[in-house]
Design an enzyme around this catalytic site. Structure first.
Site, short mmCIF file in Angstrom:
data_model
loop_
_atom_site.label_atom_id
_atom_site.label_comp_id
_atom_site.label_asym_id
_atom_site.label_seq_id
_atom_site.Cartn_x
_atom_site.Cartn_y
_atom_site.Cartn_z
N SER A 38 -4.16 -1.51 -11.25
CA SER A 38 -5.28 -0.88 -11.96
C SER A 38 -6.20 -0.12 -11.01
O SER A 38 -6.10 -0.23 -9.79
CB SER A 38 -6.08 -1.94 -12.71
OG SER A 38 -6.86 -2.66 -11.78
N CYS A 39 -7.14 0.61 -11.61
CA CYS A 39 -8.07 1.43 -10.82
C CYS A 39 -9.27 0.63 -10.32
O CYS A 39 -10.26 1.22 -9.87
CB CYS A 39 -8.59 2.57 -11.67
SG CYS A 39 -7.30 3.72 -12.11
N ASP A 40 -9.23 -0.68 -10.44
CA ASP A 40 -10.38 -1.50 -10.06
C ASP A 40 -10.15 -2.12 -8.68
O ASP A 40 -9.07 -2.65 -8.42
CB ASP A 40 -10.56 -2.60 -11.11
CG ASP A 40 -11.94 -3.20 -11.05
OD1 ASP A 40 -12.33 -3.63 -9.95
OD2 ASP A 40 -12.62 -3.21 -12.08
N ASN B 187 -6.82 -1.08 -18.55
CA ASN B 187 -6.31 0.14 -17.94
C ASN B 187 -4.92 0.53 -18.48
O ASN B 187 -4.23 1.35 -17.89
CB ASN B 187 -6.22 -0.05 -16.41
CG ASN B 187 -6.75 1.12 -15.61
OD1 ASN B 187 -6.81 1.07 -14.39
ND2 ASN B 187 -7.14 2.18 -16.27
#
Ligand SMILES: Cc1ncc(COP(=O)(O)O)c(C=O)c1O
Length: 371
Positions: A322-324, A361
């Site tokens: 994910s983008c986290d 996401n």
């Protein structure tokens, strides 16, 4: 830092990895049954209630129905068990804070055992589940558990006595005491001190004229990740000896393992989706991460990982897709040089993985295959 020993992978799992889209979880059915059996043998006098939250897959519920009891907290868990034809007499709810609608539904279905730890809960149970057997959640030390459950739940000795006495004045049947030493507890002395503390409450309640008959020692039994853990038989022997000393006769013992029943039966199969070198470190990105399966890594859990490629090992920072930036599974993981599409197998992933997973996401929650 503990040394990571690559695990031997069952052929059934590596074969599936060639034909199924990752990420997915495999559950070894026989191992789940063996683990349950191990509990039954080590604690023959205890009634076992599998904590369904650890892995609520319907096939696990179905497999265990008729063999053990279940511990639940929600209407969805209740419905699942009823659909799997689990008798309500084998279901208990040890979450001391329950919604009115869940209490009503469980009571209507015939569930008879509920935990509580506040005057509010006594009121709710009196109104929505009159006649039920109720047990107080005692606050006990969670020091030494990887996933502590202290703070949010439980009352101290004096309040426990007061609450049980209060429950005895209503349409409820105060039956006992419960506690939880925290999940992945590697210090068996926590059960010893919790059982001793329960005895103090028990004696004080008896002096108030209330007779209890059940002690629920919760879950918390550890499984093997990377760090070494005390052998299960050793923990069970210490608990059994303490129970025999503190509660020699006439007391029903309940135990609610979750992780220890399903954890080691699970292998999470993932694929490498990217690699990078950042600030002098090797980064490995998998299609499973903190949000879609490995949430417990944020609590410090470190999983044993094995790749299907040989070669000299590097240390990797392993992260999810994910983008986290919270989505980092582990540092210092020893794996060989890997390429996009290579498989990484994550062991002891049967508990609190898919159960916690979200589709954050847009990444899929791993499917479960039974092997
Ligand atoms: C009330 C209760 N019982 C049992 C369990 C199962 O604990 P474990 O998976 O550590 O055995 C939990 C876990 O959160 C729990 O909250």
């Amino acid at each position: 830092m503990p040394i990571q020993v690559p695990k031997a992978l069952p052929d059934r799992v590596t074969r599936l990895a060639q034909v199924r889209k990752t990420p997915f979880l495999t559950i070894d059915k026989k191992m789940v049954l063996r683990k349950l059996d191990q509990f039954q043998k080590a604690m023959p006098d205890a009634r076992i209630f599998y904590a369904l939250k650890a892995n609520p897959h319907w096939r696990i519920a179905k497999m265990l129905a008729g063999r053990t009891g279940f511990e639940i907290a929600s209407e969805e868990e209740l419905d699942l068990l009823l659909r799997c034809r689990v008798s309500p007499q084998r279901i208990i709810s040890s979450n001391p804070l329950k919604s009115p609608s869940f209490i009503k539904a469980a009571h209507a279905a015939g569930v008879k055992y509920f935990a509580f730890d506040s005057p509010d809960e006594v009121e709710k149970l009196s109104e929505f589940a009159p006649g039920s057997n109720v047990y107080v959640r005692l606050s006990v030390s969670n020091e030494g558990s990887r996933w502590p459950l202290a703070g949010k739940f439980g009352v101290e000795t004096a309040e426990a006595v007061e609450l049980l006495t209060r429950a005895s004045r209503g349409p409820l049947v105060p039956c006992g005491i419960t506690f939880h030493v925290g999940s992945q507890c590697t210090n068996e002395m926590l059960w010893v001190s919790a059982i001793e503390k329960s005895r103090l409450v028990w004696n004080a309640v008896e002096r108030e004229g209330v007779n209890l008959w059940m002690l629920n020692i919760g879950g918390g039994f550890p499984i093997e990740y990377i760090e070494s853990i005390p052998p299960f038989d050793q923990i069970a022997a210490v608990i059994t000896e303490t129970l025999r000393r503190e509660f020699p006769t006439g007391v029903e013992i309940f135990v609610e393992p979750g992780r220890a029943v399903v954890g080691e039966a699970g292998i999470l199969v993932s694929s490498v989706i990217a690699t990078a070198r950042r600030n002098g470190e090797n980064w490995l990105y998998l299609d499973v991460g903190v949000f879609n399966g490995l949430m417990e890594s944020i609590g410090g859990f470190r999983y044993s990982m094995t790749a299907d490629r040989d070669g000299p090992v590097h240390k990797w920072v392993v992260a999810g897709p994910s983008c986290d930036s919270l989505d980092v599974i582990s540092n210092g993981v020893e794996l060989p040089e890997l390429q996009i599409g290579d498989k990484v197998y994550i062991s002891s992933a049967g508990a609190y993985t898919t159960a916690y997973a979200s589709r954050f996401n847009g990444f899929l929650i791993p499917k479960t295959y039974f092997v």
